[in-house]
Every structure is written in structure tokens, then in C-alpha cells.
Design a protein around this motif. Structure first.
Motif, short mmCIF file in Angstrom:
data_model
loop_
_atom_site.label_atom_id
_atom_site.label_comp_id
_atom_site.label_asym_id
_atom_site.label_seq_id
_atom_site.Cartn_x
_atom_site.Cartn_y
_atom_site.Cartn_z
N ALA A 44 -27.92 19.62 -21.34
CA ALA A 44 -28.97 20.19 -20.49
C ALA A 44 -28.59 20.06 -19.02
CB ALA A 44 -30.30 19.50 -20.77
N THR A 48 -28.33 23.15 -16.32
CA THR A 48 -29.10 23.21 -15.08
C THR A 48 -28.21 23.25 -13.86
OG1 THR A 48 -29.37 20.79 -15.13
CG2 THR A 48 -31.12 22.10 -16.10
N ILE A 84 -30.84 29.85 -21.62
CA ILE A 84 -31.88 28.93 -22.10
C ILE A 84 -32.20 29.21 -23.57
CG2 ILE A 84 -34.32 28.30 -21.87
CD1 ILE A 84 -34.02 28.89 -18.84
N TRP A 89 -33.13 25.75 -26.07
CA TRP A 89 -33.93 24.88 -25.22
C TRP A 89 -35.42 25.21 -25.26
CZ3 TRP A 89 -31.11 20.91 -24.32
CH2 TRP A 89 -29.74 21.03 -24.14
N THR A 108 -37.82 16.42 -24.51
CA THR A 108 -38.12 17.76 -24.00
C THR A 108 -38.59 17.71 -22.56
OG1 THR A 108 -38.73 18.50 -26.23
CG2 THR A 108 -39.51 19.83 -24.39
N VAL A 111 -35.68 17.29 -20.18
CA VAL A 111 -34.93 18.54 -20.02
C VAL A 111 -35.71 19.54 -19.18
CG1 VAL A 111 -33.97 20.52 -21.25
CG2 VAL A 111 -33.62 18.20 -22.14
#
Length: 571
Positions: A44, A48, A84, A89, A108, A111
């Protein structure tokens, strides 16, 4: 400056502060091992840093726009959404039966926070879908689940929530949207909704709206509200898209920030919708989505705070201005005491807000894993604190980031101002922070303050255990907790709700301050002599004392708030 995902900070919090090991010990989340958790955080982080963060500025400079009835998103957003969706995700916490990973909300949340740091405008899209997925999992019919959940979980379709109307903001019961029974298992939904995040776009093939409406003849107020699923395109039985529904975008809002996020005014004209849950059970179903979103919005505030802090820190390390008072300083404004004060405050409050949010997510996960009512009560109690303190922290840290930049912070090209503009709305949507505070002292204290008392007992127990190792940190945390306990008992005893509401906001912030001290203390115990003890020492010595003044305000009553008439205020 490029965004750096704070993966190590999340791992430390999981291991030493929020009790993630207890979560892994449950049957439900046994597969969320250390290796799996670290791998997910790392991947993740790459997403990002490499894919989403480069879209931050593009979304601000090239806003979403409405052209001939079609919403066009910012450059790169379609590719960002695809990354994503393809990475799974969106469905991290979703039911594996419909393609989800079934991972803890705690993971979650971490993330989602990273995504918020990288590009909040885009992160709103998966957050809305995640909330809708949870609402459908809990309240929709099996047929709706089978048709919609795989598509939403995969990111082929996106979800929204439609509550607000021009005359019905926080007072949801004042809505006028109606839903007339078609007699064939569907309803014709008619009305207008405003402030709909990602209400329409070009990044996925369908948009599924959860809409609050009233069936003719239903009672007035919130008791008569039902919830309906209204897709942009009506799907066929095999999931392919059929006819266009009676759903259209009237306009996109012109906003202070979040320019890349299309916030729409939506018009429903006899649009075909399906009932979710029972008739007149709409608020219960929608609150499932809203509570998910409230924790998520708190995380958005923290995420922006992290990005603004990193941005300010990088500037402070390169900007030379004034004469340093340190013999062996850096030669930059990082040497100046007031700049250090701001940066330390930013970092300490980010840690506190992040730890509170993850503690709330942990309580949600533990309740799901054990069905223990104490965990459910803790999750409910912490949700308004996580939302309000997380977003207040985001606003304050972003504002301090502008200040660290000095005059350059007021210049848009540096990017510091965008964080401040983007995060400002988080204290407003999903229930303003004032509403969160009123919820805390009213609904969340219907148990007489029992959930709060159990949490305070835990904090004091930790402080007592810490006295041997860190007495100068443990004692102020213990004393602050005792003061908070006294005011909590006073608050729970007030029968006049106006008195409670008058002190609600300072009470919530005081609770967050004390809980932040507790979580910093746990970190210091795990890292004695290290950087986290040093950060805890700053928080407990400089920021925790604010609780005393806040609690004095909380008990001040309401008389002074109404001492001036409307004419007096206008004079």
C-alpha cells in the motif's frame, strides 16, 4: 516534496500500542499474521507513494468538470482508480464470499489513511464504496448482494451515500425525497440530493447510489425514512449494464478544496430503486455506512496531517532564515525554537490521533470477531472521538504547515495551502464535529458512562504500571484521567441536555487529549530512551495539560452561551 508512507509507524502502533496481537489471536482474523500485515502495509505504501501522490497537485489544478451531462475527472484519476481497484484495495475488509479480502478494519484504516495522505480527492471514492459495501452486507437482500457486491468490491462499480438535501442537512428527518412503490419489487425515487461525493464520474462503469427517501404515508421525521439502492445504469441479471436510470447530475459544487473530487447535486426523477433493509428502517441501515465513514473521515484528517507535516518538515530542513541560536545547528529554520514547537506539536498530535483511530478500528474488529458487547460499546464511544479529533488535528496541522512555510505557505505553488483547503471539510461532513460531540455526551452516555469508565480504568491501570519505569510521565496521565473521570460522571448526571451540549466539544477534545497521553505513554514504555519516549514526553508535558482548561469549559453550563440576545449579537 515526495510523500513517504509511514509504514514503520503503523507497524509500531500495531505491535506495541493498540493490541493487534489480540486481533490475530481470534479465529476470524488469524490469517492477518505479522508477515501478511507488513506485506500489505508495504505494498500500500508503494501504491500511495508511486501512483497516488503524483495525482495530488493535478487534482487541485485541473478540477473535475461537468461537460454536456458527463463528469470528467482530473488527469490521471482514472489510472489511479484502476490501480486501487486492481490491487484489491477497495475490498480489503469486504466479505470474501463476494471477492473481498476479509482483512481487519484496523489494517484497512491504515491503508486508507495512507491513500488520504497521497491524494485525498481520489481516496474519497474507495471510502464511499467501502461504506456502501458494508451497508449492503448487513442490510441488503441476498439478490442485491449477489448482483452488486462483487462489482463494488472489484471496483468495477462505485458507491455513494445520498442523505443531504438543501433543507435537510444534519436534520435528516426533514428530507423530502419520496419513493413510490412500483408494485414489482422496485420503487420510483424522486428528489434532489446535494454534496454527493463522487456522485458521478468517468473512472468506473457504474455508480450505485444509496438514497434516503420516504415512502408516501410513512411517519414524519427519521422514523419514517427508508433506504434505497439506485444505480446510474440498471444492471441486467448477469451484471452487465442495461438501461440508463432516471439519475442525473445537476451541477458540481465549486469548493474551497478537494477540487479533484466531483461533489455533485444529484437529481432523481422516478429513478428505479430497490429497498435496502426494511421499510422505515433506513436510518439504521444508513448508520452502518455512516459509522464506517466517520472512522474513515477521521483517518482522512490524519492522512492529510501526515502529508502536511512531511511537507513542512522538508521545507524547514532546507530554508535558511535568521541567525541560529544553536552552536551545532543545521543553519536552517529547523534550529528556531518556535519552528521546533510547531513541528513537534504536529508530530505528537498525529501520533495521538492515529493511535486513537486505530484503537477505534481495533474495537470494531474485536466486536466482529468476538460479538462481545463491551467491544461494541467501546467502538461506539470512540467513533465520534476518532472522527472529531482526527479531523481537528488535520486542520490544525495543515494550518501549522502553512505557518512553517511563512510567506511561501500563502503562495499556492508550494502546495502547503492545498492541504489546508482540502482537509477543512472533513470537520463538516459525515456529521459536523459539533454533532459528533453531542452524540458522545448524549447517545454514547445512555449507559450512564459505563463505556467511558471502562476505558478510564484501563488508562489508569497502564499509568500505575508505568510508575516504576517512567514516573514523571505516568503521574500526569493518571492525574488527568482522574479529573476526566470526575467530569465524565458529572456529564452523565446532567438531565438538561442543553447543559451537556454546551460543554460537549471541549469534553470530547479533553477525552482525546487524555487518551492521547495514554497511548503516548504506552509507546514510551515500548521504546524507553528512544524517539517515541521523547515524543511522548513532549506530548504529556506540553499538550496534555490542555485537558484541564477544556474540562473547565465542559462544566461551565449553558447560561453564558445564551446571555446575549440575537439583537445583542448583531449590535
Amino acid at each position: 516534496m515526495p510523500y513517504h508512507a509511514p509504514v514503520d509507524d503503523y507497524a509500531f502502533l500495531f505491535d506495541h500500542v493498540v493490541g493487534y496481537a489480540g486481533l490475530r489471536a481470534t479465529d476470524r482474523f488469524a490469517e492477518a499474521t505479522d508477515d501478511v500485515t507488513r506485506a500489505i502495509l508495504t505494498e500500500a505504501g508503494k501504491l500511495t507513494e508511486e501512483v497516488l501522490a503524483p495525482l495530488q497537485r493535478a487534482g487541485d489544478l485541473h478540477p473535475a468538470r461537468l461537460e454536456n451531462g458527463v463528469v470528467r475527472t482530473s488527469p490521471g484519476f482514472a489510472e489511479g482508480w484502476a490501480a486501487i481497484a486492481e490491487g484489491g484495495w477497495v475490498g480489503m475488509a469486504a466479505d470474501p464470499e463476494y471477492g473481498g479480502m476479509g482483512l481487519p478494519m484496523t489494517l484497512t484504516s491504515a491503508v486508507n489513511e495512507m491513500m488520504s495522505s497521497a491524494c485525498l480527492s481520489l481516496q474519497l471514492a474507495p471510502l464511499m464504496s467501502q461504506g456502501q459495501i458494508e451497508a449492503l452486507e448487513h442490510h441488503a437482500s441476498d439478490a442485491i448482494k449477489a448482483l452488486y457486491l462483487p462489482k463494488l468490491t472489484a471496483g468495477d462499480w462505485t458507491g455513494t451515500m445520498n442523505l443531504t438535501e438543501p433543507q435537510a442537512g444534519s436534520d435528516v428527518g426533514a428530507l423530502s425525497t419520496k419513493a413510490e412503490n412500483n408494485g414489482n419489487g422496485t420503487f420510483a425515487v424522486t428528489g434532489q440530493k446535494i454534496y454527493i461525493s463522487w456522485g458521478d464520474h468517468d473512472v468506473a462503469e457504474n455508480v450505485c447510489h444509496l438514497v434516503l427517501a420516504r415512502i408516501p404515508g410513512a411517519p414524519a421525521g427519521t422514523k419514517g425514512i427508508s433506504l434505497f439502492l439506485v444505480p446510474k445504469f440498471i444492471p441486467n441479471a448477469d451484471g452487465t449494464l442495461g438501461a440508463r436510470n432516471g439519475v442525473n447530475v445537476v451541477s458540481l459544487e465549486h469548493k474551497l478544496g478537494l477540487h479533484g473530487s466531483p461533489t455533485a447535486v444529484m437529481q432523481f426523477d422516478a429513478a428505479t430503486g430497490w429497498l435496502v433493509g426494511s421499510e422505515e428502517g433506513g436510518m439504521a441501515a444508513m448508520f452502518t455506512m455512516m459509522n464506517n465513514a466517520r472512522l474513515g473521515v477521521g483517518g482522512q484528517g490524519i492522512g492529510v496531517a501526515e502529508a502536511a507535516y512531511q511537507h513542512a518538515l522538508a521545507y524547514a530542513l532546507e530554508r535558511k532564515q535568521g541567525r541560529s541560536t544553536l552552536e551545532a545547528g543545521t543553519g536552517t529554520i529547523m534550529d528556531h525554537a518556535d519552528v521546533r514547537r510547531m513541528l513537534m506539536t504536529m508530530k505528537a498530535d498525529i501520533f495521538a490521533a492515529r493511535a486513537i483511530a486505530l484503537s477505534c478500528a481495533m474495537a470494531i474488529d474485536m466486536e466482529h470477531a468476538t460479538s462481545d458487547t463491551d467491544w461494541r460499546a467501546r467502538a461506539a464511544f470512540l467513533t465520534p472521538i476518532a472522527k472529531a479529533f482526527g479531523t481537528d488535528t488535520g486542520i490544525a496541522v495543515a494550518e501549522m504547515g502553512v505557518q512553517v512555510h511563512g510567506g511561501m505557505g500563502f503562495i499556492e505553488e508550494t502546495g502547503a495551502a492545498q492541504f489546508s483547503r482540502d482537509v477543512r471539510v472533513t470537520a463538516i461532513y459525515e456529521g459536523t464535529n459539533g454533532v459528533q460531540a453531542m452524540d458522545l455526551v448524549a447517545r454514547k452516555m445512555m449507559d450512564g458512562g459505563d463505556a467511558a469508565a471502562r476505558l478510564l480504568d484501563e488508562i489508569e491501570s497502564c499509568a500505575e504500571e508505568a510508575r516504576a519505569a517512567l514516573p514523571d510521565l505516568a503521574e500526569p496521565v493518571w492525574q488527568a484521567t482522574e479529573t476526566l473521570r470526575e467530569v465524565t460522571e458529572w456529564m452523565a448526571a446532567q438531565q438538561d441536555m442543553t447543559t451537556r451540549f454546551a460543554g460537549a466539544v471541549p469534553y470530547l477534545r479533553a477525552f482525546a487529549r487524555v487518551m492521547g497521553g495514554y497511548l503516548h505513554l504506552k509507546a514510551a514504555l515500548a521504546d524507553q530512551g528512544g524517539k517515541r519516549e521523547a515524543l511522548a514526553r513532549f506530548y504529556i508535558k506540553r499538550l496534555l495539560p490542555e485537558h484541564a482548561g477544556l474540562l473547565a469549559q465542559a462544566q461551565a453550563g449553558a447560561e453564558d452561551l445564551y446571555a446575549l440576545s440575537a439583537d445583542d449579537l448583531a449590535a
